[in-house]
Scaffold this active site. Structure first.
Site, PDB file in Angstrom:
ATOM      1  N   ILE A   1       0.841  -1.206   0.000  1.00 53.64           N
ATOM      2  CA  ILE A   1       0.000   0.000   0.000  1.00 53.64           C
ATOM      3  C   ILE A   1       0.870   1.246   0.000  1.00 53.64           C
ATOM      4  O   ILE A   1       0.688   2.156  -0.816  1.00 53.64           O
ATOM      5  CB  ILE A   1      -0.948   0.024   1.218  1.00 53.64           C
ATOM      6  CG1 ILE A   1      -1.798  -1.244   1.270  1.00 53.64           C
ATOM      7  CG2 ILE A   1      -1.845   1.256   1.162  1.00 53.64           C
ATOM      8  CD1 ILE A   1      -2.697  -1.335   2.496  1.00 53.64           C
ATOM      9  N   TYR A   2       1.815   1.297   0.917  1.00 55.53           N
ATOM     10  CA  TYR A   2       2.718   2.448   1.008  1.00 55.53           C
ATOM     11  C   TYR A   2       3.503   2.618  -0.288  1.00 55.53           C
ATOM     12  O   TYR A   2       3.624   3.726  -0.813  1.00 55.53           O
ATOM     13  CB  TYR A   2       3.672   2.256   2.191  1.00 55.53           C
ATOM     14  CG  TYR A   2       4.638   3.389   2.398  1.00 55.53           C
ATOM     15  CD1 TYR A   2       4.220   4.609   2.914  1.00 55.53           C
ATOM     16  CD2 TYR A   2       5.996   3.233   2.091  1.00 55.53           C
ATOM     17  CE1 TYR A   2       5.111   5.658   3.106  1.00 55.53           C
ATOM     18  CE2 TYR A   2       6.894   4.263   2.289  1.00 55.53           C
ATOM     19  CZ  TYR A   2       6.451   5.472   2.793  1.00 55.53           C
ATOM     20  OH  TYR A   2       7.349   6.512   2.996  1.00 55.53           O
ATOM     21  N   SER A   3       4.039   1.518  -0.814  1.00 57.13           N
ATOM     22  CA  SER A   3       4.817   1.571  -2.055  1.00 57.13           C
ATOM     23  C   SER A   3       3.988   2.137  -3.204  1.00 57.13           C
ATOM     24  O   SER A   3       4.451   2.998  -3.964  1.00 57.13           O
ATOM     25  CB  SER A   3       5.337   0.171  -2.418  1.00 57.13           C
ATOM     26  OG  SER A   3       6.178  -0.336  -1.401  1.00 57.13           O
TER      27      SER A   3
ATOM     28  N   SER B   1       1.353   4.024  -2.993  1.00 55.99           N
ATOM     29  CA  SER B   1       1.007   5.431  -2.756  1.00 55.99           C
ATOM     30  C   SER B   1       2.163   6.348  -3.133  1.00 55.99           C
ATOM     31  O   SER B   1       1.954   7.435  -3.685  1.00 55.99           O
ATOM     32  CB  SER B   1       0.612   5.652  -1.292  1.00 55.99           C
ATOM     33  OG  SER B   1       1.732   5.640  -0.421  1.00 55.99           O
ATOM     34  N   LYS B   2       3.392   5.921  -2.861  1.00 59.00           N
ATOM     35  CA  LYS B   2       4.550   6.757  -3.170  1.00 59.00           C
ATOM     36  C   LYS B   2       4.878   6.728  -4.663  1.00 59.00           C
ATOM     37  O   LYS B   2       5.395   7.706  -5.211  1.00 59.00           O
ATOM     38  CB  LYS B   2       5.748   6.330  -2.319  1.00 59.00           C
ATOM     39  CG  LYS B   2       5.567   6.644  -0.833  1.00 59.00           C
ATOM     40  CD  LYS B   2       5.274   8.127  -0.590  1.00 59.00           C
ATOM     41  CE  LYS B   2       5.202   8.481   0.879  1.00 59.00           C
ATOM     42  NZ  LYS B   2       5.001   9.931   1.110  1.00 59.00           N
TER      43      LYS B   2
END
Length: 224
Positions: free
Chosen positions: A130-132, A134-135
C-alpha cells in the site's frame, strides 16, 4: 522574505525541513494533525485547507511531507479500508495542498513544490504494497504537475529517501526495517538533517532548470 508551508511539520522529516528552511530566512508555516505546529488540520480536508490558505496569505514554497505507512502485511492480507486510508493521506492529501497553494504561485510567477515520495515508490517494498503504491503515485503526480507547470516559474520536484531515522520508521515492523536498511550500500539509515539539506536546495532559487524530477537520497540504494 519567502513563505513556506510544510505539511507533516510536527516531527520527522517535516520538522527537520522546517528548521533548515528557517536557517535560510524563510518564514515557515507548519501543518499537521497534532503536535506543536502552526495549524492542526487534516490535509485531506479541503475546507480546512482553504481556510488556512486564506489566513496564511502568500505562499512561495510548498513541502508535502505528511504521510502514513499503513499496515506492514502481505498484499493478500490488506483490506480495502487500509488502501483508502493511506492513499487518502499520501496521494489525495498531496493533491489537495497543491490545489490550495499552487494557483497563487502561478499567479505570481514563482514557486517551489517538493513532494516526499520514497524509494518504496520506485522499488516496491515487500509487505508494504500500500505504502509503495502510494509513493509511486506521488512520483507520477510530480512528473505530471512538473510538465504542466513547466513554463510558469513554479517547479515541482520529488525526493525519494531510503529509510531515514524518523518516528514514522520507528513504528515500522522490525523485520521490514531490517530488510530495507540492508538494501543500502552505506549500511546505515539516513538522518533527517541530511534529507532537509536536499529539500532546502530544491525549495530555493538555486534550482532553475529542474522540474518533474525525482531526487534519490538513499545511501547508494538507487543508482538509476
Amino acid at each position: 522574505m519567502k513563505t513556506a508551508v510544510i505539511t507533516g511539520g510536527a516531527r520527522g522529516l517535516g520538522a527537520a525541513t522546517a528548521e533548515r528552511l528557517r536557517q535560510d530566512g524563510v518564514r515557515v508555516v507548519t501543518l499537521d494533525l497534532a503536535g506543536d505546529v502552526d495549524y492542526q488540520l487534516d490535509v485531506t480536508d479541503d475546507g480546512a485547507l482553504e481556510s488556512v490558505a486564506a489566513e496564511i496569505g502568500t505562499v512561495d514554497i510548498l513541502i508535502n511531507s505528511a504521510g502514513i505507512v499503513g499496515p506492514g502485511v502481505p498484499l493478500v492480507e490488506t483490506r480495502a479500508e487500509d488502501w483508502r486510508k493511506v492513499l487518502e493521506v499520501n496521494v489525495l492529501g498531496t493533491v489537495a495542498t497543491m490545489r490550495a497553494f499552487v494557483p497563487g504561485m502561478v499567479e505570481r510567477g514563482w514557486g517551489r513544490v517538493v513532494n516526499f515520495a520514497s524509494m518504496a515508490g520506485k522499488d516496491g517494498n515487500p509487505n508494504l504494497a500500500i505504502y509503495s503504491a502510494s509513493k509511486a503515485a506521488v512520483i507520477a503526480l510530480t512528473k505530471a504537475a512538473g510538465k504542466e507547470l513547466a513554463t510558469t516559474g513554479v517547479l515541482v520536484n520529488a525526493i525519494a529517501p531510503a529509510v531515514i531515522s524518523t518516528p514514522m520508521n520507528a513504528e515500522t515492523a522490525p523485520e521490514a526495517l531490517a530488510h530495507i536498511t540492508n538494501l543500502i550500500p552505506m549500511k546505515r539509515i539516513g538522518q533527517p538533517e541530511e534529507v532537509a539539506e536536499l529539500v532546502a536546495w530544491l525549495a530555493s532559487e538555486k534550482v532553475s532548470f529542474s522540474t518533474g524530477a525525482v531526487y534519490d537520497i538513499s545511501g547508494g540504494r538507487a543508482t538509476y
